[in-house]
Design a protein around this motif. Structure first.
Motif, PDB file in Angstrom:
ATOM      1  N   GLN C 283       0.808  -1.227   0.000  1.00 46.24           N
ATOM      2  CA  GLN C 283       0.000   0.000   0.000  1.00 46.24           C
ATOM      3  C   GLN C 283       0.838   1.273   0.000  1.00 46.24           C
ATOM      4  OE1 GLN C 283      -2.660  -1.162  -0.762  1.00 46.24           O
ATOM      5  NE2 GLN C 283      -2.643  -3.181   0.237  1.00 46.24           N
ATOM      6  N   THR C 284       2.128   1.177   0.375  1.00 42.98           N
ATOM      7  CA  THR C 284       2.868   2.423   0.611  1.00 42.98           C
ATOM      8  C   THR C 284       4.249   2.491  -0.025  1.00 42.98           C
ATOM      9  OG1 THR C 284       4.013   1.679   2.609  1.00 42.98           O
ATOM     10  CG2 THR C 284       1.776   2.520   2.903  1.00 42.98           C
TER      11      THR C 284
ATOM     12  N   SER D  98      -7.960  -6.128   1.141  1.00 40.65           N
ATOM     13  CA  SER D  98      -6.675  -6.570   0.610  1.00 40.65           C
ATOM     14  C   SER D  98      -6.498  -8.014   1.044  1.00 40.65           C
ATOM     15  CB  SER D  98      -5.518  -5.707   1.107  1.00 40.65           C
ATOM     16  OG  SER D  98      -4.318  -6.096   0.448  1.00 40.65           O
ATOM     17  N   TRP D 136      -5.846   1.017   8.427  1.00 44.63           N
ATOM     18  CA  TRP D 136      -5.271  -0.341   8.325  1.00 44.63           C
ATOM     19  C   TRP D 136      -5.441  -1.061   9.637  1.00 44.63           C
ATOM     20  CZ3 TRP D 136      -4.311  -3.554   4.638  1.00 44.63           C
ATOM     21  CH2 TRP D 136      -3.516  -4.678   4.873  1.00 44.63           C
ATOM     22  N   HIS D 200      -8.730   1.495  -6.681  1.00 43.63           N
ATOM     23  CA  HIS D 200      -7.930   1.269  -5.476  1.00 43.63           C
ATOM     24  C   HIS D 200      -7.949   2.548  -4.636  1.00 43.63           C
ATOM     25  CE1 HIS D 200      -5.281  -1.866  -7.809  1.00 43.63           C
ATOM     26  NE2 HIS D 200      -6.541  -2.193  -7.763  1.00 43.63           N
ATOM     27  N   THR D 202      -5.734   3.236  -2.318  1.00 44.47           N
ATOM     28  CA  THR D 202      -4.340   3.664  -2.344  1.00 44.47           C
ATOM     29  C   THR D 202      -3.542   2.452  -2.790  1.00 44.47           C
ATOM     30  OG1 THR D 202      -2.580   4.845  -1.186  1.00 44.47           O
ATOM     31  CG2 THR D 202      -3.588   3.012  -0.006  1.00 44.47           C
ATOM     32  N   GLN D 203      -2.276   2.687  -3.135  1.00 44.23           N
ATOM     33  CA  GLN D 203      -1.418   1.579  -3.562  1.00 44.23           C
ATOM     34  C   GLN D 203       0.031   2.049  -3.602  1.00 44.23           C
ATOM     35  OE1 GLN D 203      -2.236  -0.635  -7.457  1.00 44.23           O
ATOM     36  NE2 GLN D 203      -0.077  -0.129  -7.629  1.00 44.23           N
ATOM     37  N   GLU D 207       2.422  -2.663  -6.442  1.00 41.90           N
ATOM     38  CA  GLU D 207       1.298  -3.450  -5.880  1.00 41.90           C
ATOM     39  C   GLU D 207       1.818  -4.800  -5.400  1.00 41.90           C
ATOM     40  OE1 GLU D 207      -1.947  -4.462  -8.493  1.00 41.90           O
ATOM     41  OE2 GLU D 207      -3.407  -4.395  -6.879  1.00 41.90           O
ATOM     42  N   ALA D 212      -4.093  -4.326  -3.860  1.00 44.62           N
ATOM     43  CA  ALA D 212      -4.073  -3.035  -3.189  1.00 44.62           C
ATOM     44  C   ALA D 212      -5.275  -2.941  -2.245  1.00 44.62           C
ATOM     45  CB  ALA D 212      -4.113  -1.926  -4.243  1.00 44.62           C
ATOM     46  N   ILE D 213      -5.654  -1.727  -1.874  1.00 47.16           N
ATOM     47  CA  ILE D 213      -6.891  -1.550  -1.105  1.00 47.16           C
ATOM     48  C   ILE D 213      -8.018  -1.446  -2.127  1.00 47.16           C
ATOM     49  CG2 ILE D 213      -8.137  -0.142   0.552  1.00 47.16           C
ATOM     50  CD1 ILE D 213      -5.682  -1.357   1.819  1.00 47.16           C
TER      51      ILE D 213
END
Lengths: 310, 310, 310, 310
Positions: C283-284, D98, D136, D200, D202-203, D207, D212-213
């Motif tokens: 994710q980051t 995820s 998260w 997504h 975020t990512q 990936e 991802a989300i």
């Protein structure tokens, strides 16, 4: 055990993509024989050595395929067994074509791996082919060793252009798809929907420049169905060996796919322990590079039947 | 035409890196014969099937090599011709070893291509080897088909570990380096500095699990010098074919290196036009995967001598 | 906390290979500062825009490095911390060089991935560099954003040419090795034996044509030793992030190495669960391509320190 | 400038393959706005953290897409400009998913690169998403930085599954397809036939774990047509940069495609000399890895507009 003739007239329009969206040209029973008039990979458009491939080829409409052939009773989860019975050249001489196409081939930048360099020159060879040999020029002749370059069954929902090999088969350009051998293809959709074309009169490992000796043929196939035998990738059987075929990029991934599938075949089909198969292939496997020039590379990994007899 | 014996005592310390920084163990003349006592790739440390490779192998000190052998008169720009005369097994039975090493092999994540998955189990096979065959177990025997797994000349300024093949040769694991054939290696430094070891009693294409049938041998080589013949990559010659060897990653790059070099050889050595060579290889080449498990993959691309006779 | 001056005279001969076989030019204590006069990657041989790189460069003697610097107390299993303090341009204007070298770069066939195509033209740019900016031409200026292109410690037994990045560091061409940041390098041999050179005044991701803005510098480094911290690949730390560096081929393997190492760092250094690290990086993470042109590609995978503070 | 609402009811069946064989769900004019209710990549089937992905996902029917949208006047040789206006989460909390899927992801063997190792564990995270952030867990929150993971126009004759990015766009998973930016897609067939989905929240770059989300959204797009602007690969424009997108394997080939296309764009769109563009990208380019987990890897190569203003 009927014999069907899929000549050019019956075929009508040839296909440039392998998928479930084309109307079958023919419906056959398992056990039937099909005699097919295939075109060469260029649909006959490269008529002489002065023709520039880049001027007559219209992508994505290259590599015309016969089919689809609907096989009665074929369902997702079965395998289609295609016995290659015979491949004979047809059409007026010189029947064979090889050429360099800009940005296509094993030793040039390509659309899939581009550079800023200029393309190689466009060169065309037209050659005579008999069932004995191929006359490259006066003193260089290649033995006639024909095979089917492109053969595949329809994917379940995708349609894949006739230049790209994948798990459904397709443009593998693997010389082991030759008379006497059987190729097993996964059935992903009702009727299997077989597409065939792109025969080569001979070819070296890798199809280096991208174009083997392409020619129009009469190709004879026997079809059979293996009900309930679900395979993920094409498999080939000859009198001497069994072979799994992987297609992918980079090349090591295609090799891994082929070997991974061959181990599964040895486990499920011949009772091997997984690691025993891994070891025995380490000592005895043979690998053949079909092509190193198409959008996916195709590899056959095989083991001699002498090690399967245990 | 002297015969030199490079036995274990003469060798003393074996080497794990191929470079110009080791003192020659022997100086020979072109034309001389060398009879070498090689160790197996594990230096004999895997003594039985209960040994865990991960407990006895100490990286980077694996794959011990004999040498370096200094060849009088060899200078940068020459090539060293190594004729493989004979490879005989030595030592007490069971002389052969194959095994699975954690995170090493063709169907596992590796240090060069890691994943988060657990390693495969460590399994060791100890097998009897005669000059006739290899007894894998009761009913499975492999033919004795030995070759030199690692052979190379020193790079000019680098030193390359004995596990890695590159343009200097090294750990190619290519079965074509077998008795009856000649391998040509580039000379990059005075005396060429030849290193040899890692013989295999047999091996399939790709050396799938990472470890062939490793064994200690008496290996007999004839050395010759080809003055002024500058080559970039190893080349092999048999009675039937010539072959160029490429090592690299991904595998298609190793194949490209091999084919590009083979075309140069056909141009310079046999008078071919560049594109003619490209076309003829497309129709006739044979490709052999030496290894798909070492830090670089090794590939041999070859053409039958029948096409060179024109 | 001594300050050492490694100017051109002290250096004497520059090095083109990173290994344990060169005599140290200097011995320092952990905590010391070293002020180094680096050459540009061409050793200053490309003097003007009319020079043809292919005529003045003599492979493998390109990319000259200062060192080796022996760090007292450094032993196998430690890590060397190199704090990049400052990089200043030196020498007469125009100090900067970029160029196209035949068969080298990101959009051309190369020695490692050859084709039959002609090379791109040889073009040379000589540019003025100040600590403010780089004058590409009248209206195009690049910000001065210097970093160390090549930095590495000696391998244990190998010696790796100064063009190739590997686990020891080397020619990573990664812009994150910049003033303010610290790079940690594995110690594989007594004294660590640090080699440094090849500074770039700026560079885009990938170093596309193969040659950034190369220039001679005065580079100031602080050295520290982290006893007993055994790392396998280079790691970088800035105020904002931690980054692991992988070098390999194909590029996905370099990325996998970097991410695998970063997960280990998060586990061992920050107490993360393995899969938690895997998810949070998904994710980051940020990935930077250092080079896509050297014998190995180099990749940095990083995570913001804000996620490590938990 | 009509506004169209493509909600779940209007959509009816979602699509898992991008091709010319699906009936358009909507016909719009250039200049129109479309407000789309997208599903998450799993079609909502992963409802809680106890669900095993392998038990509820039925390949190839994953990654459901809205569309196709027929754009009046669009013909082969045009480009479709898609302005991403807004992406808002929808549906009950926890909206985000995820997970680890067996043999899928960046640090595991996969179907495309198989090994014999066991799969990683199946782990599922369900997370709350607001337009502010993603929770998260207690102390780890990720900023809400949404983008469209899969967007593409129909190929001419092929149909490509929704998991695979190619020249038509598709499952690029590139965070630059975000609100405020415009993506240009090649038109290969009448009406362009736009497919959209897989947003997504975020990512990170690449990936990494493959997922991802993932979340269901209301996504608002403005569509425009650029008549006669024929592009081969997707291109993205933001206020700050222009970016070309390449998808392929191995990763270096995807990077080469992106850079080759970006040079063409700089030549044709901004008047650059080819080699000048090559040099300037060498010094200034930024590369972003979209995904390293899908059947093709996707890469964006970009240049700041400040260098285009010359």
């Amino acid at each position: 055990m009927a014999v069907h003739h899929l000549n050019e007239e019956v075929q009508g329009n040839f296909h440039y993509t392998i998928g479930p969206y084309s109307k079958p040209v023919m419906t056959v029973d398992p056990g039937d024989t099909i005699v097919i008039e295939t075109l060469d990979a260029f649909g006959g458009k490269i008529r002489d050595e002065k023709t520039k491939p880049s001027q007559v080829l219209e992508f994505p409409n290259v590599n015309p395929l016969n089919g689809p052939i609907f096989v009665k009773g074929a369902e997702k989860g079965d395998s289609l067994a295609v016995h290659i019975k015979a491949i004979s050249p047809r059409g007026p001489q010189p029947r064979g074509t090889s050429c360099l196409i800009p940005f296509f081939g094993g030793l040039t930048g390509t659309k899939k791996s581009p550079t800023l360099q200029e393309p190689l020159p466009e060169i065309v060879y037209k050659v005579e082919i008999t069932e004995h040999d191929i006359i490259w020029r006066d003193r260089i002749r290649f033995p006639y060793d024909p095979f089917v370059g492109t053969i595949g069954t329809s994917p379940e929902i995708d349609s894949i252009n006739s230049l790209t090999p994948e798990s459904h088969g397709g443009n593998m350009d693997l010389p082991n798809v030759r008379p006497g051998n059987t190729i097993y293809l996964p059935v992903n959709t009702d009727g299997a929907l077989l597409f065939v074309g792109d025969c080569h009169a001979t070819q070296g490992d890798g199809e280096l420049c991208g174009v083997a000796i392409e020619f129009p043929t009469v190709t004879t196939l026997d079809l059979d169905l293996v009900k309930g035998w679900s395979i993920e990738w094409p498999r080939i059987e000859s009198e001497e060996y069994i072979m799994s075929v992987g297609s992918g990029r980079p090349m090591e991934d295609a090799v891994k796919i082929a070997f991974r599938d061959l181990i599964s075949w040895m486990e499920e089909g011949y009772g091997f322990d997984r690691y025993d198969a891994y070891f025995i292939l380490t000592q005895t496997a043979r690998v053949r590079i079909g092509n190193m020039v198409d959008p996916n590379y195709s590899i056959g990994a095989s083991i001699s039947k002498q090690y399967l007899a245990e």
